[in-house]
Design a protein around this motif. Structure first.
Motif, short mmCIF file in Angstrom:
data_model
loop_
_atom_site.label_atom_id
_atom_site.label_comp_id
_atom_site.label_asym_id
_atom_site.label_seq_id
_atom_site.Cartn_x
_atom_site.Cartn_y
_atom_site.Cartn_z
N VAL A 15 -6.31 12.39 -9.71
CA VAL A 15 -5.22 12.44 -8.74
C VAL A 15 -4.20 11.36 -9.08
O VAL A 15 -4.55 10.21 -9.33
CB VAL A 15 -5.75 12.21 -7.30
N ALA A 16 -2.93 11.76 -9.12
CA ALA A 16 -1.84 10.79 -9.30
C ALA A 16 -1.06 10.71 -7.99
O ALA A 16 -0.95 11.70 -7.26
CB ALA A 16 -0.91 11.24 -10.43
N TYR A 17 -0.55 9.52 -7.70
CA TYR A 17 0.24 9.33 -6.49
C TYR A 17 1.63 8.88 -6.95
O TYR A 17 1.75 7.88 -7.64
CB TYR A 17 -0.43 8.25 -5.63
N ALA A 18 2.66 9.64 -6.58
CA ALA A 18 4.02 9.31 -7.04
C ALA A 18 4.94 9.08 -5.85
O ALA A 18 4.73 9.65 -4.77
CB ALA A 18 4.56 10.44 -7.91
N ALA A 19 5.94 8.24 -6.05
CA ALA A 19 6.92 7.97 -4.99
C ALA A 19 8.32 8.29 -5.51
O ALA A 19 8.58 8.22 -6.71
CB ALA A 19 6.85 6.51 -4.56
N MET A 20 9.22 8.62 -4.59
CA MET A 20 10.60 8.94 -4.96
C MET A 20 11.34 7.69 -5.43
O MET A 20 12.23 7.77 -6.24
CB MET A 20 11.36 9.54 -3.77
N TYR A 21 11.01 6.55 -4.84
CA TYR A 21 11.65 5.33 -5.32
C TYR A 21 10.61 4.22 -5.37
O TYR A 21 9.59 4.26 -4.70
CB TYR A 21 12.87 4.95 -4.46
N HIS A 22 10.89 3.21 -6.19
CA HIS A 22 9.94 2.15 -6.52
C HIS A 22 9.60 1.33 -5.27
O HIS A 22 10.48 0.71 -4.68
CB HIS A 22 10.60 1.28 -7.59
N ALA A 32 -7.43 4.91 -2.22
CA ALA A 32 -7.36 4.01 -3.38
C ALA A 32 -8.49 4.33 -4.36
O ALA A 32 -8.31 4.26 -5.57
CB ALA A 32 -7.43 2.56 -2.93
N GLY A 33 -9.63 4.71 -3.83
CA GLY A 33 -10.76 5.04 -4.69
C GLY A 33 -10.58 6.36 -5.41
O GLY A 33 -11.15 6.59 -6.48
N ALA A 34 -9.76 7.26 -4.85
CA ALA A 34 -9.62 8.60 -5.42
C ALA A 34 -8.43 8.73 -6.37
O ALA A 34 -8.39 9.62 -7.21
CB ALA A 34 -9.47 9.62 -4.29
N VAL A 35 -7.45 7.84 -6.22
CA VAL A 35 -6.22 7.96 -7.02
C VAL A 35 -6.44 7.29 -8.38
O VAL A 35 -6.86 6.14 -8.46
CB VAL A 35 -5.02 7.33 -6.28
N ARG A 47 -5.35 -2.26 -6.55
CA ARG A 47 -6.63 -1.63 -6.90
C ARG A 47 -6.48 -0.42 -7.81
O ARG A 47 -7.47 0.13 -8.27
CB ARG A 47 -7.35 -1.19 -5.61
N VAL A 48 -5.24 0.01 -8.02
CA VAL A 48 -5.00 1.23 -8.80
C VAL A 48 -3.99 0.91 -9.90
O VAL A 48 -3.01 0.20 -9.67
CB VAL A 48 -4.41 2.35 -7.89
#
Length: 226
Positions: A15-22, A32-35, A47-48
């Motif tokens: 799993v990746a977690y992305a954001a529109m802006y930094h 946190a454990g899954a990403v 943690r990631v």
């Protein structure tokens, strides 16, 4: 159930977690454990593994470029209240200090404490004030290409030419916008592709790496505004 439960129904390999802006993101423990990797954002507790643009380095690079082009009075119309803006200001000030030069000013693009492109703009009034000041800038660095577009309009109203009178440079490289401005805009392109590529490598690696922060460089797109 949570978003994570929905995602895990598909039994993803990663799993990746992305954001529109930094930005900094506080993930709940379970998430946190899954990403496997975060893209364009960082986990507040570290943690990631996170892939982010090197905002400070990008600002240093564009300021050095303006200095090499002979510009000495540089103002920065920055994006207030967001991580990218905070880090870019550090780089902006550091590069000027290296060159033994004082900034003409670091000014917020909008009237809110946190940048949004819907917030009331301060760009035109800042440009007017800068032009009337005893230290008229010979370059204006902009927090993004939309701010640069407003700077172009304000300079045109004042009868000034880019780059002859004042150079303009920016961050983002929204190609539709930056390449169509007249003159086309010199800007620091965000490393979106590089972040995506590296995220895939990290997610598909046999051995997960210990969590750390990767800062990816911006790419300077030279056009005719400097």
């Amino acid at each position: 159930g949570s978003v994570l439960d929905e995602v895990q129904q598909f039994r993803p390999r990663a799993v990746a977690y992305a954001a529109m802006y930094h930005k900094d993101v506080a993930l709940p423990d379970r998430l946190a454990g899954a990403v496997g990797v975060m893209i364009n954002c960082r986990e507040a507790a570290g943690r990631v593994t996170a892939l982010v643009p090197d905002e400070e380095g990008g600002a240093r690079e564009i300021v050095r470029y303006l200095l090499v082009a002979g510009r000495r009075r540089i103002a920065f119309i920055n994006l207030p209240g967001i991580l990218a803006g905070t880090l870019r200001e550090v780089g902006f000030r550091a590069a000027l200090e290296e060159g033994g030069i004082d900034p003409v000013g670091v000014l917020p693009a909008v009237r809110r404490s946190v940048y949004s492109d819907r917030a009331p703009s301060l760009v035109a009034s800042h440009v007017e004030a800068l032009l009337k000041s005893g230290q008229r800038p010979d370059a204006i660095l902009c927090g993004n290409d939309r701010v640069a577009m407003e700077v172009y309009a304000a300079l045109a109203r004042a009868g000034l030419r880019i780059p002859d009178d004042i150079a303009v440079a920016s961050f983002d490289n929204q190609v539709e916008l930056a390449s169509r401005l007249d003159p086309p805009l010199t800007t620091m392109a965000l490393p979106h592709r590089a972040m995506g590529r590296l995220a895939m490598e990290i997610l598909l690696a046999e051995q997960p790496e210990p969590p750390h922060l990767h800062k990816l460089p911006f790419h300077l797109v030279e056009r005719a505004s400097v």
